[in-house]
Design a protein around this motif. Structure first.
Motif, PDB file in Angstrom:
ATOM      1  N   HIS A   1     -10.383   6.101  16.042  1.00  0.00           N
ATOM      2  CA  HIS A   1      -9.532   7.404  15.347  1.00  0.00           C
ATOM      3  C   HIS A   1      -8.768   7.666  16.770  1.00  0.00           C
ATOM      4  O   HIS A   1      -8.685   7.765  17.855  1.00  0.00           O
ATOM      5  CB  HIS A   1     -10.298   8.386  14.572  1.00  0.00           C
TER       6      HIS A   1
ATOM      7  N   PRO B   1     -18.913  -4.154   3.693  1.00  0.00           N
ATOM      8  CA  PRO B   1     -18.585  -2.806   4.508  1.00  0.00           C
ATOM      9  C   PRO B   1     -18.890  -3.040   5.909  1.00  0.00           C
ATOM     10  O   PRO B   1     -17.993  -3.001   6.676  1.00  0.00           O
ATOM     11  CB  PRO B   1     -17.870  -1.767   3.413  1.00  0.00           C
TER      12      PRO B   1
ATOM     13  N   CYS C   1      -9.199  -1.881   8.939  1.00  0.00           N
ATOM     14  CA  CYS C   1     -11.129  -1.440   8.880  1.00  0.00           C
ATOM     15  C   CYS C   1     -11.594  -1.281   7.576  1.00  0.00           C
ATOM     16  O   CYS C   1     -12.471  -0.694   7.650  1.00  0.00           O
ATOM     17  CB  CYS C   1     -11.664  -0.353  10.420  1.00  0.00           C
ATOM     18  N   ARG C   2     -10.850  -1.354   6.446  1.00  0.00           N
ATOM     19  CA  ARG C   2     -11.205  -0.565   4.870  1.00  0.00           C
ATOM     20  C   ARG C   2     -11.406  -0.013   5.090  1.00  0.00           C
ATOM     21  O   ARG C   2     -12.404   0.777   3.799  1.00  0.00           O
ATOM     22  CB  ARG C   2     -12.285  -1.963   4.955  1.00  0.00           C
ATOM     23  N   LEU C   3     -10.742   1.379   5.917  1.00  0.00           N
ATOM     24  CA  LEU C   3     -10.601   2.956   5.364  1.00  0.00           C
ATOM     25  C   LEU C   3     -10.106   3.110   3.843  1.00  0.00           C
ATOM     26  O   LEU C   3      -9.335   4.192   3.223  1.00  0.00           O
ATOM     27  CB  LEU C   3     -10.187   3.742   6.573  1.00  0.00           C
ATOM     28  N   GLU C   4      -8.949   1.908   3.834  1.00  0.00           N
ATOM     29  CA  GLU C   4      -8.022   2.253   2.377  1.00  0.00           C
ATOM     30  C   GLU C   4      -8.314   0.675   2.585  1.00  0.00           C
ATOM     31  O   GLU C   4      -8.227   0.149   3.047  1.00  0.00           O
ATOM     32  CB  GLU C   4      -5.984   2.327   3.372  1.00  0.00           C
ATOM     33  N   GLU C   5      -7.602   0.681   0.781  1.00  0.00           N
ATOM     34  CA  GLU C   5      -7.619  -0.248   0.975  1.00  0.00           C
ATOM     35  C   GLU C   5      -5.895  -0.916  -0.275  1.00  0.00           C
ATOM     36  O   GLU C   5      -5.508   0.196  -0.697  1.00  0.00           O
ATOM     37  CB  GLU C   5      -8.370  -0.141  -1.029  1.00  0.00           C
TER      38      GLU C   5
ATOM     39  N   ARG D   1      -6.300   1.151   8.951  1.00  0.00           N
ATOM     40  CA  ARG D   1      -7.028   2.059   8.244  1.00  0.00           C
ATOM     41  C   ARG D   1      -6.973   1.298   7.176  1.00  0.00           C
ATOM     42  O   ARG D   1      -7.966   0.193   6.702  1.00  0.00           O
ATOM     43  CB  ARG D   1      -6.500   3.211   7.795  1.00  0.00           C
TER      44      ARG D   1
ATOM     45  N   TYR E   1      -0.079   5.677  -0.377  1.00  0.00           N
ATOM     46  CA  TYR E   1      -0.817   6.671  -0.471  1.00  0.00           C
ATOM     47  C   TYR E   1      -0.152   7.124  -1.616  1.00  0.00           C
ATOM     48  O   TYR E   1       0.365   7.575  -2.203  1.00  0.00           O
ATOM     49  CB  TYR E   1      -0.938   8.022   0.046  1.00  0.00           C
ATOM     50  N   PRO E   2      -0.894   7.663  -2.273  1.00  0.00           N
ATOM     51  CA  PRO E   2      -0.846   8.197  -3.793  1.00  0.00           C
ATOM     52  C   PRO E   2       0.264   9.398  -3.694  1.00  0.00           C
ATOM     53  O   PRO E   2       0.404  10.723  -3.454  1.00  0.00           O
ATOM     54  CB  PRO E   2      -2.465   9.536  -3.896  1.00  0.00           C
TER      55      PRO E   2
ATOM     56  N   TYR F   1     -12.778   0.353  15.069  1.00  0.00           N
ATOM     57  CA  TYR F   1     -11.498   1.157  15.387  1.00  0.00           C
ATOM     58  C   TYR F   1     -11.680   2.572  16.005  1.00  0.00           C
ATOM     59  O   TYR F   1     -12.589   3.252  15.368  1.00  0.00           O
ATOM     60  CB  TYR F   1     -11.086   1.720  13.640  1.00  0.00           C
TER      61      TYR F   1
ATOM     62  N   ARG G   1     -17.081  -3.806   9.130  1.00  0.00           N
ATOM     63  CA  ARG G   1     -16.516  -2.648  10.417  1.00  0.00           C
ATOM     64  C   ARG G   1     -17.356  -3.067  12.194  1.00  0.00           C
ATOM     65  O   ARG G   1     -17.129  -2.824  13.116  1.00  0.00           O
ATOM     66  CB  ARG G   1     -16.467  -1.367  10.072  1.00  0.00           C
TER      67      ARG G   1
ATOM     68  N   THR H   1      -7.207  11.223  17.138  1.00  0.00           N
ATOM     69  CA  THR H   1      -8.584  12.575  17.002  1.00  0.00           C
ATOM     70  C   THR H   1     -10.117  12.255  17.119  1.00  0.00           C
ATOM     71  O   THR H   1     -10.626  11.434  16.614  1.00  0.00           O
ATOM     72  CB  THR H   1      -8.331  13.176  16.213  1.00  0.00           C
TER      73      THR H   1
ATOM     74  N   PHE I   1       0.727  -1.129   0.127  1.00  0.00           N
ATOM     75  CA  PHE I   1      -0.017   0.160   0.426  1.00  0.00           C
ATOM     76  C   PHE I   1       1.023   1.687   0.097  1.00  0.00           C
ATOM     77  O   PHE I   1       1.761   1.478   0.617  1.00  0.00           O
ATOM     78  CB  PHE I   1      -0.971   0.057   1.347  1.00  0.00           C
TER      79      PHE I   1
END
Lengths: 220, 261
Positions: free
Chosen positions: A85, A74, A52-56, A49, A14-15, A83, A78, A87, A12
């Protein structure tokens, strides 16, 4: 112990960023209490993340009890892998409305809605006994809000609890109470994966997970 | 009352350039840097309107359904393209859902107004269908752009709150319920506001045009009432459809928000 979560050759990034995980393999046994450690920016939060599939994953796959994530709804995933966070996030409204938020979602329709007494005792156990259920949640301090968010997730009784530095905004006494509550939640069929920067390692810790340079290493 | 329309000759049209020159002088004097835009804008407006004038003359003369519907499709596709340009910063593909929502809402409202309320026969009579549909496309385009802009900016700003609710078992729709309502409201408010101001603050273009063409003001206001109400309907249907269709594209198959802060 069978694995509750397994990563198979997961990569993985990030862009536009460098790889956070690079063909990582990992198997978390059911009932493990895992403390995640690693340098800042190593990808500890990203791992949670992904879980819990907030990212693939860009490559490879993640399995929950040997079922690949894409084969699960999903919302169902979840509900099992929750998850919290780093914050605290709360919706506008009272403390009670925030605690009861999950029970308004269709996927949780079969979970009994806790009564006022259960909500009160959950808050009390997190040293929030001076907070009224009818107080505006926006008036809470960061530390209080963080504990409220933890209480909200614990009450839905997930199979796997993912915690991103749950004591980061707490004083030493409150942090101790939070650890105690998490330890009470933890059992042989419930798994806890928590990121921690603090020196204190919970007594029930069974594994240590280190992330560095895209690799994961799980040690007992 | 005379029903004779006073023609505007070519030299009178040229005289109108004085208005542009006034704006150009202001740009020069205050160094606004708008000279080029003014020039391009003026040339485009004149060329586009002349072209449309000839196209309309041609389509009116043909008096066939195909060219009328073709023109309507071109106007809708152009509007969808302009809306896409306004929200292109958000990296969510909107062209097809925008075109579909516009086509359905504008087509339905235009058909009802021309065929049922005005009662033109056939329903695609070019003299009625094209100007009325054109007004719907032109006015409601900004409603759809406003709805999309509001939806995207709110999804981006409230990402953490949405993620928190997803983690508690919410579907993307449950996690962003308020955002969709806000987006639809943003699209609908301008047309509702114009209902409040019409006749007091401004005289709308269509009514003014009919009066200039010698129509009875009491007939003109009836047409204007129809236009105002049809715009309310078109913006409402368009905003609801576009937010529903585009909303799905703001989340991945796993229900993850795709707009990053």
């Amino acid at each position: 112990m069978p694995s509750v979560i397994r990563l198979e050759d997961v990569s993985f990034a990030y862009p536009g960023g460098r790889p956070v995980l690079d063909h990582a393999e990992l198997s978390i046994p059911q009932g493990a209490y895992v403390v995640v450690r690693g340098p800042s920016g190593a990808g500890k939060s990203t791992l949670l993340r992904l879980l819990c599939r907030l990212e693939e994953p860009e490559f490879g796959r993640i399995l929950f009890r040997e079922t690949p994530y894409p084969d699960m709804k999903p919302t169902a995933l979840r509900r099992s892998v929750a998850y919290v966070h780093q914050t605290p996030n709360m919706v506008p409204g009272t403390v009670r409305e925030n605690l009861l938020l999950p029970y308004g979602f269709r996927a949780n329709a079969d979970i009994p809605v806790p009564d006022g007494e259960s909500l009160r005792s959950m808050l009390d156990s997190l040293l929030l006994d001076d907070i009224s259920l009818d107080a505006e949640a926006s008036g809470l301090s960061v530390g209080q809000a963080q504990r409220l968010c933890l209480a909200r997730t614990l009450m839905t009784v997930p199979d796997v609890l993912l915690l991103d530095e749950p004591t980061a905004s707490l004083d030493a006494d409150s942090a101790e109470v939070v650890y105690e509550v998490i330890e009470r939640f933890f059992s042989s069929d419930r798994t806890v994966i928590t990121i921690s920067h603090s020196e204190r390692e919970p007594a029930q810790t069974t594994h240590r997970l280190t992330i560095a340079e895209g690799r994961t290493e799980l040690s007992s | 009352m005379s029903t004779q329309v006073i023609d505007i000759g070519l030299w009178q049209l040229t005289l109108c350039l004085v208005f542009v020159l006034t704006a150009g002088a202001a740009s020069l004097w205050y160094r606004l840097g708008l000279g080029k835009d003014l020039l391009v804008g003026t040339v485009r407006a004149v060329a586009q309107l002349f072209a449309m004038g000839y196209v309309l003359k041609f389509v009116f003369a043909l008096d066939m359904a195909g060219p009328v519907i073709g023109l309507f499709l071109i106007m809708t596709a152009t509007a969808a393209h302009l809306v896409r340009g306004r929200v292109k910063g958000y990296a969510v593909p909107v062209a097809i859902p925008t075109f579909l929502s516009m086509f359905i809402s504008y087509g339905l409202v235009s058909f009802l107004v021309v065929g049922v309320i005005v009662g033109a026969k056939p329903w695609w009579t070019p003299q009625y269908f094209i100007p009325l549909a054109g007004m719907i496309v032109g006015n409601s385009m900004s409603a759809i752009a406003l709805s999309l802009e509001r939806m995207f900016s709110e999804l981006k700003a409230r990402r953490q709150l949405i993620e928190m609710q997803l983690c508690l078992g919410a579907t993307p729709y449950e996690a962003s319920r308020g955002i969709m309502a806000d987006a639809i409201r943003a699209g609908m408010i301008p047309s509702i506001n114009s209902l409040m101001g019409v006749g007091l603050v401004f005289l709308p273009g269509m009514m003014t045009g009919q009066i200039l063409a010698g129509a009875d003001p009491l007939v003109s206001i009836r047409y204007q009432i129809v236009v105002m109400l049809m715009l309310v309907a078109a913006t409402a249907i368009g905003s609801v459809l576009v937010t529903r269709l585009v909303f799905r594209r703001c989340f991945s198959a796993s229900g993850r928000p795709v707009l990053r802060g």
